[in-house]
Write a protein that holds these residues in place. Structure first.
Motif, PDB file in Angstrom:
ATOM      1  N   ASP A 181      -0.699 -13.000  81.089  1.00  0.00           N
ATOM      2  CA  ASP A 181      -1.796 -13.826  82.224  1.00  0.00           C
ATOM      3  C   ASP A 181      -1.666 -15.129  81.954  1.00  0.00           C
ATOM      4  O   ASP A 181      -1.486 -16.534  81.323  1.00  0.00           O
ATOM      5  N   MET A 229      -1.026 -10.200  77.322  1.00  0.00           N
ATOM      6  CA  MET A 229      -2.264  -9.119  77.838  1.00  0.00           C
ATOM      7  C   MET A 229      -2.419  -8.064  76.659  1.00  0.00           C
ATOM      8  O   MET A 229      -3.258  -7.645  76.387  1.00  0.00           O
ATOM      9  N   GLU A 267      -6.572  -0.924  85.074  1.00  0.00           N
ATOM     10  CA  GLU A 267      -7.672  -1.773  85.308  1.00  0.00           C
ATOM     11  C   GLU A 267      -7.700  -3.128  84.431  1.00  0.00           C
ATOM     12  O   GLU A 267      -7.508  -4.550  84.831  1.00  0.00           O
ATOM     13  N   GLU A 268      -7.375  -2.564  82.918  1.00  0.00           N
ATOM     14  CA  GLU A 268      -7.739  -4.707  82.392  1.00  0.00           C
ATOM     15  C   GLU A 268      -6.817  -5.334  82.099  1.00  0.00           C
ATOM     16  O   GLU A 268      -6.788  -6.396  81.593  1.00  0.00           O
ATOM     17  N   TYR A 269      -5.262  -4.759  83.219  1.00  0.00           N
ATOM     18  CA  TYR A 269      -4.467  -5.832  83.236  1.00  0.00           C
ATOM     19  C   TYR A 269      -4.345  -6.871  84.609  1.00  0.00           C
ATOM     20  O   TYR A 269      -3.377  -7.459  85.172  1.00  0.00           O
ATOM     21  N   ARG A 270      -5.117  -5.770  85.667  1.00  0.00           N
ATOM     22  CA  ARG A 270      -5.141  -6.353  87.293  1.00  0.00           C
ATOM     23  C   ARG A 270      -5.750  -7.882  87.395  1.00  0.00           C
ATOM     24  O   ARG A 270      -6.542  -8.624  86.049  1.00  0.00           O
ATOM     25  N   GLN A 278      -9.161 -10.112  85.711  1.00  0.00           N
ATOM     26  CA  GLN A 278      -9.147 -10.154  84.256  1.00  0.00           C
ATOM     27  C   GLN A 278      -9.434 -10.750  83.252  1.00  0.00           C
ATOM     28  O   GLN A 278      -8.179 -11.427  83.636  1.00  0.00           O
ATOM     29  N   GLU A 308      -7.570  -9.920  76.864  1.00  0.00           N
ATOM     30  CA  GLU A 308      -8.406  -9.416  75.227  1.00  0.00           C
ATOM     31  C   GLU A 308      -7.314  -9.147  74.590  1.00  0.00           C
ATOM     32  O   GLU A 308      -6.204  -9.462  74.484  1.00  0.00           O
ATOM     33  N   GLU A 327      -9.107  -6.200  70.031  1.00  0.00           N
ATOM     34  CA  GLU A 327      -9.863  -5.942  70.901  1.00  0.00           C
ATOM     35  C   GLU A 327      -9.277  -4.863  71.332  1.00  0.00           C
ATOM     36  O   GLU A 327     -10.104  -3.503  72.012  1.00  0.00           O
ATOM     37  N   THR A 328      -8.170  -4.744  71.947  1.00  0.00           N
ATOM     38  CA  THR A 328      -7.602  -3.496  73.195  1.00  0.00           C
ATOM     39  C   THR A 328      -7.745  -2.573  71.725  1.00  0.00           C
ATOM     40  O   THR A 328      -7.833  -1.106  72.364  1.00  0.00           O
ATOM     41  N   ALA A 351     -10.831  -0.818  71.038  1.00  0.00           N
ATOM     42  CA  ALA A 351     -11.220   0.098  72.464  1.00  0.00           C
ATOM     43  C   ALA A 351     -10.301   1.292  72.815  1.00  0.00           C
ATOM     44  O   ALA A 351     -11.095   2.595  72.921  1.00  0.00           O
ATOM     45  N   GLU A 352      -8.826   1.420  71.579  1.00  0.00           N
ATOM     46  CA  GLU A 352      -7.390   2.563  71.965  1.00  0.00           C
ATOM     47  C   GLU A 352      -8.438   3.616  71.070  1.00  0.00           C
ATOM     48  O   GLU A 352      -8.467   4.869  71.487  1.00  0.00           O
TER      49      GLU A 352
END
Length: 353
Positions: free
Chosen positions: A245, A255, A296-299, A302, A305, A309-310, A313-314
């Motif tokens: 980012d 990210m 999506e989370e890297y677009r 956004q 994270e 957190e990542t 989520a995984e």
């Protein structure tokens, strides 16, 4: 005792350097390799071959960049070799060569290409003559710059050549990118302890410009590219890509990472003009170029994270059923525990001695 201590120390170092999944025989990690250890595989869902390079002259595609003048056109080039011409190839969405632009310069080791808006507002092509197979033996590197042709036709141009040197000594590099917001150029070295180097804000074509190290980089970076709006950039290796980012500037915040489709020698990466996907190339005759949807989370837009957190989520997505799918955080902790146990063995041997 000395020999025992040496062996124990070697074991401790080895354990500390090996990711935990590699030590767990028989455990299937789903081929992801963990957040921070992409190894190359199928890539994100939806990854597919966009086209195959049809021109047999393009045998070592080492850079890729979308045209700013011609929709659907991509610029690529070879890197080095006795019979390699100092040329850029404009290819279309079918992988066909539409034009060859030869530069009136001597090629040494071309490793990257970028197309950006020049100071006069015209689309400008930059070719990074930044490779160094002697591991930093060259005293400096060069970048060739010229205005992108308005008409796609075979031609020869005389580019402006910019000269650079590294503030901390020579480096081998294969990655170059230009921030579309301010035109600043960055080079990323290809090393065990690679770095991101920034060119001066104002480059002097008549002088040797100094590249300053501003951040570390992943192991063996082979290319880099900015998102069209400059709020993201990616660094690719042979196996995967790390997204940063850069909303608040470079070096920005990591990210996370993900795999790219497996390739023989992946050395090219670029964002699609709409910023929703990456185009990944590799060396070889009739080599494929993949379109890899950007998760999506890297677009752009956004919020980044944290690694924890990542990883969480995984783990939730996988249901927590597989010991090999816990993400990078668990791998790092497990590796640290193994290293501590090995070091404990060294202490015990020392006391017995």
């Amino acid at each position: 005792m000395t020999r025992s201590l040496t062996l124990a120390a070697a074991a401790a170092v080895g354990l500390a350097l090996v990711p935990f999944p590699a030590l767990a025989a028989g455990v299937d990690d789903g081929g992801t390799g963990g957040l921070d250890y992409p190894r190359g595989g199928e890539g994100p869902e939806g990854s597919e071959t966009a086209f195959t390079l049809q021109d047999t002259r393009i045998a070592e595609s080492s850079g890729l960049a979308p045209s700013l003048r011609h929709e659907g056109v991509w610029w690529t080039h070879n890197d080095s070799g006795v019979d390699v011409a100092p040329a850029l190839y404009a290819v279309n969405g079918a992988g066909e060569t539409l034009a060859t632009v030869t530069l009136a310069v001597r090629i040494r080791d071309w490793e990257a290409v970028a197309v950006t808006e020049g100071a006069d507002g015209a689309p400008t092509v930059l070719v990074g003559n930044i490779g160094d197979n002697y591991g930093g033996g060259w005293p400096g590197v060069t970048v060739h710059r010229f205005t992108e042709p308005e008409v796609l036709a075979d031609t020869t141009v005389e580019p402006e050549t910019l000269t650079f040197t590294y503030a901390d000594g020579g480096r081998d590099a294969e990655a170059m990118m230009v921030d579309p917001r301010d035109g600043r150029l960055y080079v990323v070295s290809k090393e065990f302890a690679g770095g991101v180097y920034a060119a001066p804000e104002e480059i002097d074509p008549a002088a040797t410009n100094v590249l300053e190290r501003i951040d570390s980089a992943p192991l063996f970076v082979t290319d880099a590219a900015f998102h069209p709006d400059g709020t993201r950039y990616v660094l690719r290796t042979y196996w995967g890509v790390t997204v940063y980012d850069s909303t608040d500037g470079v070096p920005g915040t990591s990210m996370g990472s993900f795999e790219l489709p497996e390739s023989d020698q992946g050395e090219a990466i670029a964002f699609t003009p709409d910023g929703t996907a990456l185009m990944a190339g590799t060396e070889g005759v009739n080599a494929p170029v993949w379109r890899v949807p950007l998760p999506e989370e890297y677009r752009s837009g956004q919020a980044p994270e944290t690694a924890a957190e990542t990883g969480q989520a995984e783990e939730e997505q996988a249901g927590g059923a597989d010991a090999g799918s816990g993400g990078a955080l668990r791998s790092i902790v497990a590796g640290a525990v193994l290293a501590v146990l090995a070091i404990g063995g060294i202490v015990l041997l020392a006391r017995k001695g």
